[in-house]
Design a protein around this motif. Structure first.
Motif, short mmCIF file in Angstrom:
data_model
loop_
_atom_site.label_atom_id
_atom_site.label_comp_id
_atom_site.label_asym_id
_atom_site.label_seq_id
_atom_site.Cartn_x
_atom_site.Cartn_y
_atom_site.Cartn_z
N GLY A 3 5.66 -21.00 15.72
CA GLY A 3 5.68 -20.85 17.15
C GLY A 3 4.53 -21.61 17.77
O GLY A 3 3.72 -22.25 17.07
N ALA A 4 4.40 -21.53 19.09
CA ALA A 4 3.29 -22.21 19.77
C ALA A 4 1.94 -21.61 19.40
O ALA A 4 0.90 -22.22 19.66
N VAL B 203 7.56 -18.83 12.11
CA VAL B 203 8.56 -18.15 12.92
C VAL B 203 9.18 -16.96 12.19
O VAL B 203 9.80 -16.10 12.84
N ASN B 204 9.05 -16.91 10.86
CA ASN B 204 9.65 -15.78 10.14
C ASN B 204 8.69 -15.04 9.22
O ASN B 204 9.12 -14.24 8.40
N PHE C 26 0.14 -18.87 8.87
CA PHE C 26 -0.07 -19.89 9.90
C PHE C 26 0.05 -21.27 9.23
O PHE C 26 -0.19 -21.41 8.03
N ALA C 27 0.39 -22.27 10.02
CA ALA C 27 0.48 -23.64 9.48
C ALA C 27 0.06 -24.62 10.56
O ALA C 27 0.41 -24.47 11.73
N SER C 28 -0.69 -25.64 10.15
CA SER C 28 -1.15 -26.67 11.09
C SER C 28 -1.23 -27.99 10.36
O SER C 28 -1.13 -28.06 9.13
N GLY C 29 -1.42 -29.07 11.14
CA GLY C 29 -1.47 -30.39 10.53
C GLY C 29 -0.08 -30.85 10.13
O GLY C 29 0.94 -30.39 10.65
N ASP C 30 -0.02 -31.76 9.16
CA ASP C 30 1.24 -32.39 8.78
C ASP C 30 2.20 -31.47 8.04
O ASP C 30 3.37 -31.82 7.87
N CYS C 31 1.74 -30.31 7.56
CA CYS C 31 2.65 -29.42 6.82
C CYS C 31 3.34 -28.42 7.74
O CYS C 31 4.17 -27.63 7.29
N ASP D 229 8.35 -25.19 16.37
CA ASP D 229 9.81 -25.18 16.47
C ASP D 229 10.24 -25.72 17.83
O ASP D 229 9.77 -25.27 18.88
N GLY D 230 11.13 -26.72 17.79
CA GLY D 230 11.63 -27.32 19.03
C GLY D 230 10.76 -28.40 19.60
O GLY D 230 11.09 -28.98 20.64
#
Length: 670
Positions: free
Chosen positions: A231-232, A237-238, A243-248, A252-253
């Motif tokens: 999410g933002a 999202v599930n 948490f995830a950041s960077g190129d990995c 969503d959207g």
């Protein structure tokens, strides 16, 4: 359990560490934070083209993750991630390490590039294997770059500037290629859409990035390129724990191309949300810019500025601007110095009691007559036992357990015995039971990577844990180790040395000064990595090898340094002297530079008493020989005629830096 796990050492996590080091109040209110990275450094993406062209050394574009973790009081675990079990909240690691448990997980692992699995073919990411291959290629070697986007163009220009014969294969009709056709031709890059023409030494694929392949089995929702959908707020999202950041990761959207710019821009939001999620507060939303400025260099001192399909350049002014931005970013991420006038007490074997009070107490107990002590004591007809241990050397409980076990076992190997089993005494910091369980699991698993455990005991520290130190660095481990002599073989002791014996050292020394420097943020990460590779090598194979070459005396070099333990061998002998070849003693990378700069372990001044026997030794070389060692080498005496064959056998057994460092002579007249 109150454990935040950071997987990967990308730009977002590097900036997190810097923020926590500079402003500890922004650190999430958890008991333990651990960063897991395959390497102790992370390459800054902005300098990669300059690194490929040869204009910048790889060390100059490496972010020091180990040092940033030290400054931020974060545990550092050097291991490759191989999987994620979100149901049980565990991160799997390569090798025989147990998985790491977490309550919250942040992924900043970068991305993978896929390439055919054939000889001479590599993806551009990860970059470290590519740099190693390029360093071995002669100038003028043929290199093919495969790709049609900005990365393929910039890599081609960089390699051409370095002196390779570069061809670029991909789609020549793409608008991006057309815009740079003139620059590519001027640089000598051959534009060839075919992958079949001509032999090349290396084929590099710059064909788009994907999330790490193991994410496909994690249960996390992914986009079409295997990146974690968030999410933002940068949360999966599930799975609200991830948490995830960077190129990995990607919101969503809001699809976007890979770029280090977004990893940098996401860092403040990630930092805020990791702190907020722990304290159960609402999370911030990130609204990333729709476009990222890209500065693309030609490898020859010029660069283009690209923005939303438009470009300016090439020009030297843009190149200087790019250099300014890159240098500013690297300077910002230098690990802060500790800022203390008092040296921190060293860990590992450098934490042992100095020779003076130890000998004084033992001499008093013995009624004034202190006999030379052996490395291990006989407990039966062919059984030997020893005990060793120290405060954690590293903020990685598994690796600390392994190193402590190898260090303790060297007492048995020095006596010619084979390791059979051991018992452990672990003192854990005061924290939650779940975190204590994780620390104990990792520690004992590290010990079990060396020996079977048949028992042990645990304690809790009396005082509260120190928030200025990583939690894993606040445990202590002691081991009782039991070994057995091969059938019919007599153990050897520290002496007596015999005239004509040759003294062989199994591997380099210098761990004391290296890890003292690491505590102060003065050691280069690649020095520490190289030292740990040496320290993790079991010396068990040397027992049979030394016996086969007539070893008659041996000891392990540990806390009292090479000279202190050599003096013990001389104390166990009569009528002999040692002609020491001090300049032949091998040293670990970086140790001599640090000693020359005045860095020393806190035990080294006490060890200097050993120099009284060696008045000819002065300066940096003398300081190396009194440096306390953790997982140090074996020092063995073999007959002179066996020295050459024994040394060759040691080197063939993967002890490549084994050395002849002295000979034993009859004692001359006083």
């Amino acid at each position: 359990m109150s454990h935040l796990l950071l997987a990967g050492g990308g730009h977002s996590h590097a900036l997190l560490l810097r923020q926590w080091a500079m402003r500890p109040s922004t650190r999430p209110a958890v008991e333990a934070i651990t960063l897991v990275s395959a390497l102790p450094t992370s390459l800054y993406s902005g300098l990669i083209p300059a690194c490929l062209s040869g204009a910048v050394a790889p060390e100059a574009c490496a972010l020091d993750l180990w040092g940033l973790c030290r400054a931020a009081a974060v545990n550092f675990v050097q291991a490759r991630v191989t999987g994620l079990d979100t149901a049980n909240r565990q991160l799997s690691l390569k090798g025989d390490r147990p998985p790491l448990a977490y309550e919250w997980l942040s992924l900043n692992l970068g991305a993978e590039v896929r390439a055919p699995k054939r000889a001479g073919c590599l993806p551009i990411k990860p970059l470290e294997p590519v740099l190693a291959v390029l360093a071995a290629l002669p100038l003028g070697a043929a290199v093919r770059v495969v790709g049609s986007g900005p990365a393929a163009v910039e890599v081609s220009l960089a390699l051409a500037a370095r002196g390779f014969a570069v061809s670029l294969s991909g789609d020549p009709e793409r608008t991006f290629w057309q815009a740079f056709r003139g620059a590519l031709n001027a640089a000598g890059v051959v534009l060839d859409p075919s992958l079949m023409r001509g032999h090349v030494e290396l084929e590099l694929h710059c064909t788009g990035s994907w999330g790490p392949s193991w994410l496909a089995q994690s249960g996390l929702a992914l986009d079409g390129r295997g990146r974690v959908l968030t999410g933002a707020d940068l949360r999966s999202v599930n799975d609200s724990a991830v948490f995830a950041s960077g190129d990995c990761g990607v919101i969503d959207g809001q699809p976007r191309p890979s770029s280090g710019v977004w990893a940098v821009r996401a860092a403040p939001v990630l930092a805020a949300n990791l702190q907020r999620v722990v304290s159960r507060r609402p999370l911030r939303r990130w609204r990333p810019q729709p476009h990222a400025l890209q500065l693309l260099g030609d490898g020859r001192g010029r660069a283009w500025a690209l923005w939303a399909g438009r470009q300016v350049g090439p020009s030297r002014r843009i190149w200087r601007w790019k250099q300014h931005l890159d240098q500013r970013f690297m300077a910002m991420l230098l690990p802060p110095q500790m800022g203390s006038d008092q040296p921190m007490a060293c860990s590992g074997c450098a934490a042992k009691l100095p020779d003076g009070p130890l000998r004084g107490a033992l001499k008093q107990l013995a009624g004034g007559q202190l006999l030379p002590a052996e490395d291990a004591a006989a407990t039966g007809d062919d059984w030997l036992q020893s005990v060793d241990g120290f405060p954690a050397l590293l903020a990685d409980p598994w690796l600390n357990g392994r190193l402590t076990a190898l260090h303790a076992s060297s007492d048995l190997w020095a006596c010619g015995a084979s390791l059979r089993h051991g018992q452990a005494l672990v003192t854990l910091p005061r924290c939650s039971e779940a975190v204590q369980q994780e620390l104990l699991t990792q520690t004992l698993a590290g010990v079990q990577s060396v020996m079977p455990l048949i028992g042990g005991h645990t304690l809790q520290a009396l005082e509260a844990s120190d928030p200025r130190k990583p939690l894993a660095k606040q445990l202590s481990l002691g081991l009782v180790v039991n070994g057995q002599l091969p059938g019919g073989q007599m153990s050897w002791g520290k002496g007596p040395l015999r005239p004509g014996d040759a003294l062989l050292l199994s591997r380099p020394i210098g761990t004391g000064v290296l890890f003292a420097a690491a505590q102060a943020g003065l050691a280069e990460p690649h020095w520490l990595t190289a030292a740990l590779e040496v320290m993790q090598q079991s010396q068990a194979p040397l027992v049979e090898l030394l016996a086969a070459h007539g070893c008659s005396a041996c000891t392990d070099v540990t806390g009292f340094g090479l000279l202190g333990h050599l003096n013990e061998m001389l104390d166990a002998s009569t009528g002999v002297d040692v002609q020491l070849q001090a300049d032949q003693v091998p040293s670990l990378a970086g140790s001599m530079e640090l000693l020359e700069a005045g860095v020393a372990s806190t035990l080294a001044p006490s060890n200097a008493v050993a120099l009284a026997r060696w008045p000819e030794l002065l300066g940096t070389r003398a300081r190396l020989l009194i440096d306390p060692q953790t997982c140090g080498p074996l020092l063995a005496a073999v007959p002179e005629q066996q020295a050459g064959p024994c040394l060759a056998a040691m080197r063939s057994a993967a002890f490549a830096q084994a050395a002849l460092i002295g000979t034993v002579q009859s004692q001359g007249p006083l």
